[in-house]
Structures are given as structure tokens and as C-alpha cells.
Design a protein around this motif. Structure first.
Motif, PDB file in Angstrom:
ATOM      1  N   ILE A 181       0.877  -1.173   0.000  1.00 37.47           N
ATOM      2  CA  ILE A 181       0.000   0.000   0.000  1.00 37.47           C
ATOM      3  C   ILE A 181       0.914   1.223   0.000  1.00 37.47           C
ATOM      4  N   LEU A 182       0.630   2.143  -0.900  1.00 34.00           N
ATOM      5  CA  LEU A 182       1.398   3.387  -0.963  1.00 34.00           C
ATOM      6  C   LEU A 182       0.488   4.553  -0.610  1.00 34.00           C
ATOM      7  N   HIS A 183       0.881   5.295   0.415  1.00 31.61           N
ATOM      8  CA  HIS A 183       0.197   6.545   0.750  1.00 31.61           C
ATOM      9  C   HIS A 183       1.122   7.647   0.246  1.00 31.61           C
ATOM     10  N   VAL A 184       0.670   8.371  -0.761  1.00 28.09           N
ATOM     11  CA  VAL A 184       1.516   9.395  -1.372  1.00 28.09           C
ATOM     12  C   VAL A 184       0.927  10.772  -1.089  1.00 28.09           C
ATOM     13  N   THR A 185       1.754  11.652  -0.554  1.00 32.00           N
ATOM     14  CA  THR A 185       1.344  13.009  -0.250  1.00 32.00           C
ATOM     15  C   THR A 185       2.240  13.968  -1.009  1.00 32.00           C
ATOM     16  N   ARG A 186       1.626  14.907  -1.708  1.00 28.66           N
ATOM     17  CA  ARG A 186       2.414  15.943  -2.382  1.00 28.66           C
ATOM     18  C   ARG A 186       2.704  17.013  -1.337  1.00 28.66           C
ATOM     19  N   LYS A 203       7.228  20.112  -6.100  1.00 25.41           N
ATOM     20  CA  LYS A 203       8.239  19.182  -6.615  1.00 25.41           C
ATOM     21  C   LYS A 203       8.723  18.198  -5.552  1.00 25.41           C
ATOM     22  N   GLU A 204       7.848  17.859  -4.617  1.00 24.70           N
ATOM     23  CA  GLU A 204       8.253  16.917  -3.571  1.00 24.70           C
ATOM     24  C   GLU A 204       7.082  16.056  -3.113  1.00 24.70           C
ATOM     25  N   LEU A 205       7.360  14.748  -2.995  1.00 24.65           N
ATOM     26  CA  LEU A 205       6.376  13.786  -2.517  1.00 24.65           C
ATOM     27  C   LEU A 205       6.892  13.107  -1.253  1.00 24.65           C
ATOM     28  N   LYS A 206       5.948  12.743  -0.400  1.00 25.17           N
ATOM     29  CA  LYS A 206       6.255  11.836   0.711  1.00 25.17           C
ATOM     30  C   LYS A 206       5.511  10.543   0.396  1.00 25.17           C
ATOM     31  N   VAL A 207       6.267   9.462   0.267  1.00 28.86           N
ATOM     32  CA  VAL A 207       5.693   8.157  -0.046  1.00 28.86           C
ATOM     33  C   VAL A 207       5.793   7.299   1.209  1.00 28.86           C
ATOM     34  N   GLU A 208       4.647   6.829   1.673  1.00 28.42           N
ATOM     35  CA  GLU A 208       4.627   5.924   2.813  1.00 28.42           C
ATOM     36  C   GLU A 208       4.304   4.526   2.272  1.00 28.42           C
ATOM     37  N   GLU A 217      11.604  -2.196   7.245  1.00 29.60           N
ATOM     38  CA  GLU A 217      10.445  -2.163   8.137  1.00 29.60           C
ATOM     39  C   GLU A 217       9.157  -2.385   7.353  1.00 29.60           C
ATOM     40  N   GLU A 218       8.067  -2.622   8.071  1.00 29.59           N
ATOM     41  CA  GLU A 218       6.755  -2.761   7.421  1.00 29.59           C
ATOM     42  C   GLU A 218       6.289  -1.435   6.837  1.00 29.59           C
ATOM     43  N   LYS A 219       6.639  -0.359   7.513  1.00 31.10           N
ATOM     44  CA  LYS A 219       6.281   0.976   7.039  1.00 31.10           C
ATOM     45  C   LYS A 219       7.567   1.754   6.807  1.00 31.10           C
ATOM     46  N   VAL A 220       7.722   2.224   5.577  1.00 28.49           N
ATOM     47  CA  VAL A 220       8.922   2.966   5.193  1.00 28.49           C
ATOM     48  C   VAL A 220       8.481   4.299   4.594  1.00 28.49           C
ATOM     49  N   VAL A 221       9.109   5.360   5.036  1.00 30.70           N
ATOM     50  CA  VAL A 221       8.825   6.687   4.488  1.00 30.70           C
ATOM     51  C   VAL A 221       9.962   7.046   3.531  1.00 30.70           C
ATOM     52  N   ILE A 222       9.559   7.470   2.332  1.00 31.63           N
ATOM     53  CA  ILE A 222      10.518   7.811   1.288  1.00 31.63           C
ATOM     54  C   ILE A 222      10.216   9.216   0.790  1.00 31.63           C
ATOM     55  N   ARG A 223      11.231  10.050   0.754  1.00 31.20           N
ATOM     56  CA  ARG A 223      11.053  11.397   0.198  1.00 31.20           C
ATOM     57  C   ARG A 223      11.547  11.368  -1.246  1.00 31.20           C
ATOM     58  N   VAL A 224      10.713  11.905  -2.143  1.00 35.10           N
ATOM     59  CA  VAL A 224      11.072  12.000  -3.555  1.00 35.10           C
ATOM     60  C   VAL A 224      10.979  13.478  -3.923  1.00 35.10           C
ATOM     61  N   ARG A 225      12.116  14.017  -4.314  1.00 36.09           N
ATOM     62  CA  ARG A 225      12.166  15.448  -4.607  1.00 36.09           C
ATOM     63  C   ARG A 225      12.741  15.680  -5.997  1.00 36.09           C
ATOM     64  N   GLN A 226      12.096  16.572  -6.729  1.00 33.97           N
ATOM     65  CA  GLN A 226      12.597  16.957  -8.047  1.00 33.97           C
ATOM     66  C   GLN A 226      13.359  18.260  -7.878  1.00 33.97           C
ATOM     67  N   ARG A 227      14.603  18.260  -8.357  1.00 34.90           N
ATOM     68  CA  ARG A 227      15.441  19.474  -8.216  1.00 34.90           C
ATOM     69  C   ARG A 227      15.030  20.520  -9.213  1.00 34.90           C
TER      70      ARG A 227
END
Length: 179
Positions: free
Chosen positions: A117-122, A126-131, A169-179
């Protein structure tokens, strides 16, 4: 885990090494067959055994192997799910729509599969937080897929992918940023 993932893993190993390496990997993993049906679901223990054994054979940490495999998967995933991709999308757009479009299709079309399951927050333009959330604990694969998407959309130099929590981990937070 869906059989298609095992077949892509097989191709990944054969591409990076050779067919005999795949056969040896399967044997050392304690699996009875080196072939996986595309439309069947296999125990998660099979993928753990293969990745663990590959890490042992290569000396490369399992998380790093998962990331490389995730990058390798993207062209095939994009081919399979191209009907869900809108013209003009880039990496961030693709990530934002993965859960509804692609994972939704997997859940609908392949009963028994359990994509993460991906919880994606803008967070910003130019930046997302993907859980990432999955009992499989394969967040490194998700990180690799995100990096593979950046390569697919020819945005590798523009996209920064940063795991903000342990990738195992079961829950991982990933930051995706566009420069």
C-alpha cells in the motif's frame, strides 16, 4: 508473491550474471524448481530465500540487491501498465497514481496478490512523501522502483530519492524530490 515477479527476478539474475547462476541460486535457496508460472502466487518465503541467498553469494546487502532489482523492473512494469499512464506524466505523477491505477489493477486482476500500500502526499510542487506499507518489508524494492521510474522518464539527474526510515520495516517513508 506473484509469479511474474519471480520470472523478472530470474531474468534480472540471468542479465547480471548468467543462467547457471540462476540455477545455483534456486538450488542453494532450497527451492524445488527454477521455473515459476506467470499467473500463480507463491509463498513470500521463496522471494526471501532467493534474495537472502543472492546477498550471500554476491556479498551485496539484500537491500541493495532489492533496489537494483526494483530499477530493473520498471521497463517491464511500464509496458504492462502503460494504459494507466497519461501522456505528459513524469516520475512524480507516476508515483502519485501508482496506488489507485496500477496497484488497484493488480488487486482486481490477480486475486491473491498483495501489492504494498502506498500513501503518497504531495508535500510541495516538486516533492512527494511516499509511505510504503507491506508485511513483506521490501521498502528497498520500492526505492529501486522509484529510481527506475526517474530513469524511465529520463529524470535521473533531477530526482532525489531518500529513504527516511529503515527500508526493512513494514512501514517505510521515502522522500522523492525533483530538483
Amino acid at each position: 508473491m506473484h509469479g511474474s515477479i519471480f520470472n523478472l527476478l530470474k531474468r534480472f539474475v540471468q542479465t547480471q550474471y548468467d543462467h547457471s547462476t540462476w540455477l545455483r541460486l534456486v538450488e542453494l535457496s532450497g527451492l524445488h524448481s527454477a521455473d515459476f508460472a506467470m499467473d500463480e502466487v507463491y509463498p513470500d518465503a521463496h522471494i526471501y530465500a532467493l534474495v537472502g541467498q543472492a546477498a550471500e553469494m554476491t556479498g551485496i546487502p539484500a537491500e541493495q540487491l532489492q533496489e537494483k532489482f526494483g530499477e530493473f523492473l520498471v521497463p517491464d512494469l511500464m509496458l504492462v501498465y502503460k494504459r494507466y499512464v497519461q501522456p505528459g506524466w513524469g516520475t512524480l505523477d507516476m508515483i502519485e497514481h501508482t496506488e489507485d491505477a496500477m496497484h488497484g489493477a493488480v488487486r482486481r486482476d490477480a486475486p491473491g496478490t498483495r501489492p504494498p500500500i502506498l500513501h503518497v502526499t504531495r508535500v510541495a510542487e516538486k516533492e512527494l512523501k511516499v509511505e510504503y506499507e507491506s508485511e513483506r518489508r521490501m521498502g528497498a524494492l520500492a526505492v529501486g522502483i522509484i529510481r527506475g521510474l526517474a530513469a524511465y522518464f529520463d529524470e535521473t539527474d533531477e530526482i532525489e530519492v531518500t529513504p527516511l526510515s529503515n527500508e526493512h520495516e513494514e512501514k517505510v517513508v521515502i522522500r522523492v524530490r525533483q530538483r
